[in-house]
Every structure is written in C-alpha cells, then in structure tokens.
Design a protein around this motif. Sequence first.
Motif, short mmCIF file in Angstrom:
data_model
loop_
_atom_site.label_atom_id
_atom_site.label_comp_id
_atom_site.label_asym_id
_atom_site.label_seq_id
_atom_site.Cartn_x
_atom_site.Cartn_y
_atom_site.Cartn_z
N PHE A 85 -4.27 -5.04 -8.54
CA PHE A 85 -3.75 -3.87 -8.56
C PHE A 85 -5.12 -2.67 -8.33
CE2 PHE A 85 -3.93 -5.06 -12.82
CZ PHE A 85 -4.39 -3.68 -13.71
N SER A 86 -4.85 -1.87 -7.60
CA SER A 86 -5.57 -0.54 -7.87
C SER A 86 -4.99 0.70 -7.72
CB SER A 86 -6.66 -0.71 -6.73
OG SER A 86 -7.45 0.48 -6.49
N LEU A 87 -5.18 1.70 -8.48
CA LEU A 87 -4.38 3.01 -8.43
C LEU A 87 -5.46 4.03 -8.50
CD1 LEU A 87 -2.10 4.98 -8.39
CD2 LEU A 87 -2.01 4.52 -10.81
N SER A 88 -5.41 5.06 -7.67
CA SER A 88 -6.32 6.28 -7.88
C SER A 88 -5.71 7.47 -7.54
CB SER A 88 -7.58 5.93 -6.65
OG SER A 88 -7.29 6.40 -5.40
N GLU A 89 -5.98 8.66 -8.08
CA GLU A 89 -5.16 9.88 -7.89
C GLU A 89 -6.51 10.94 -7.95
OE1 GLU A 89 -1.94 12.79 -10.05
OE2 GLU A 89 -1.89 10.56 -10.23
N SER A 90 -6.29 11.80 -7.13
CA SER A 90 -7.38 12.92 -6.79
C SER A 90 -6.57 14.25 -6.87
CB SER A 90 -8.36 12.69 -5.85
OG SER A 90 -7.43 12.60 -4.59
N ASN A 128 0.93 -0.96 -0.08
CA ASN A 128 0.09 0.00 -0.18
C ASN A 128 0.84 1.21 0.07
OD1 ASN A 128 -1.58 2.25 0.71
ND2 ASN A 128 -2.97 0.87 1.65
N GLN A 129 0.69 2.10 -1.11
CA GLN A 129 1.47 3.44 -1.15
C GLN A 129 0.75 4.48 -1.02
OE1 GLN A 129 4.75 3.74 -4.11
NE2 GLN A 129 3.82 5.52 -4.83
N TYR A 161 -2.23 3.56 -3.92
CA TYR A 161 -1.81 2.44 -4.86
C TYR A 161 -1.71 1.01 -4.15
CZ TYR A 161 1.49 -0.59 -7.74
OH TYR A 161 2.20 -1.67 -8.27
N VAL A 162 -2.54 0.20 -4.28
CA VAL A 162 -2.59 -1.18 -3.47
C VAL A 162 -2.50 -2.37 -4.26
CG1 VAL A 162 -4.03 -2.35 -1.93
CG2 VAL A 162 -4.40 0.20 -1.94
N THR A 163 -1.68 -3.24 -4.06
CA THR A 163 -1.50 -4.46 -4.83
C THR A 163 -1.25 -5.65 -3.83
OG1 THR A 163 1.11 -4.44 -4.64
CG2 THR A 163 0.09 -3.23 -6.61
N TRP A 164 -1.54 -6.90 -4.44
CA TRP A 164 -1.52 -8.00 -3.74
C TRP A 164 -0.59 -8.99 -5.15
CZ3 TRP A 164 -1.32 -11.29 0.43
CH2 TRP A 164 -1.06 -12.39 -0.06
N GLU A 165 0.53 -9.36 -4.80
CA GLU A 165 1.30 -10.13 -5.77
C GLU A 165 1.53 -11.55 -4.98
OE1 GLU A 165 5.86 -9.76 -7.68
OE2 GLU A 165 4.85 -7.83 -6.88
#
Length: 270
Positions: free
Chosen positions: A101-106, A67-68, A88-92
Amino acid sequence: MKLSIFALLAALAPLPALANTNLASQLTGQHAVYTLVLSKLRTHGITGATGQMSFNVVDGCTGWATNQHMTLIVRNVDGSLTKSVSDYVTWESKDGKTLSFSLSESDNDGKVKIDDAGIATHTGPDDSGVIKYTTPAHTEMKMPPGTLFPMQHTEALLAAGREGKRFISPLLFDGTTADGAQATFVTVLGHHGPEKGKWSALDKYASTDVDIAFFERKNDDETPDFRTAMRYYENGVATGLVLDFGDFVMTGKLTSLSVPASSCPQPKSP
C-alpha cells in the motif's frame, strides 16, 4: 476508496469463511469516476465543498491492483479555499495473504501532509500477521487474526447481503492509517437482484446497500472516525456514495464507468 469504518456488538453473525466468499466472487476490474458534492454541513467554519474521485481496479490474475485519486476543495467561512489531493495505490493478492500500500495527501501548496507506505502479510498459523511500514520508516505492527484486506472486505459485505445478514463487524487493514487495523461495522440495508439501470455494465449483477462505520481499535469512543454508505454491485462497482467526514457530508455521483473484460485464465469446471 476509504470505504469502511464501524461500531460494534449485538446480534452479529460470524463472517463467512474467506474460501466461500472467494468461490462466490464476481469482482472485476473497473474504471469509475465520481463527482463529489456537498450534501450536509455540521459546522459554521465551512460554507462549501466540491471534488472528484477516480477509482481504478486492474485484475492482475494473482492479485488486484487499485489506484484511487481524489481532489477535494473546501470553501472556508472567510472565503478562502482549502485544496487536498490524495493518491492511494494497493496490490492485494487473491489468496488474501499480502497487501502492499501507498497513500499520499498534499495541500494547497503541494506540500505532502500524509505519506504512508508498506506491506502487510498474514503469517501466523492463526491467520495473524504483521504490518511493516516503509513510511514512516522502521515502523512495525502486529495484525490481529481475522483482519481483512480491502477486496476481501468488499467480498465479505457482498456475501453478507446475499445471505440476508443484517450486520457484520470485520477488522480491516487497508493502509490508509498509520495506526494498523481498524474496527468496522457494516449494516446491510438491503439486497437487490439484477435490474436494468443507467449503466449497462451493471445490469446483470445483484447489489447490496450498505452503511459502513470505521473505528480506531484503541479508542473506546462509539463515534466512528469516518462513515460511508453506498450500493455495492457484485462486481465491486459502487454507486450512490455518501462520505461522512464529521464536519460535513458529501455525496458521490458515478459519472463515468468502464468495466474491461478479464484477460485472466478462467478456472476449469470440475
């Protein structure tokens, strides 16, 4: 973190086999916080920038959860401020087969500017695969053979440092773009044995200095889309971050670090 993007060619040794990098892996969980400060400007439209980034890794035994969170505030030449917040969230999976993966920017107003999510899997007998995006909906892309996921990419560049290689150029898919796998070019700038420093949690680990450039595979431009440099420790912690966004460059100072003990069963010695 967005820790990879690079040019190509010339005297590049092949990547070590993934099985070998996994055997040598010392990656651990971590909670790291970085203070970001402006170090260089290449445009007259910006007069300042500041930010903070946190990076969390949890060892889920069968996979890595990351989680970043990053907040960046840029001061424009007219005195106005532009704020962006990204998550930014991932599971590898540790077998290298799956990445969710999931990335969001506001922006300043909390309006979402970027929203990418999905799952990538290596499915083909030649280690090729497919990326299925849930956002943007109903978007699917092929993943070329040899594409690495983020933790695999970290293992590969650490292996390159241990083995005295100067360059590697693996493909990377990390879910931070809706354009599929990227080309990366990693320059190994130096390798260091364990040494005592500010962070006692890092004292027992060797480290490798790297410069990473990221490129779109469909673009022949030799100028990277993004570039970063850092010292990577064998447990996956990075220090001395340099983030080159093109118009400006920021440095990241590690200001907080905790490395939890693993609760996963340890492999038995043969």
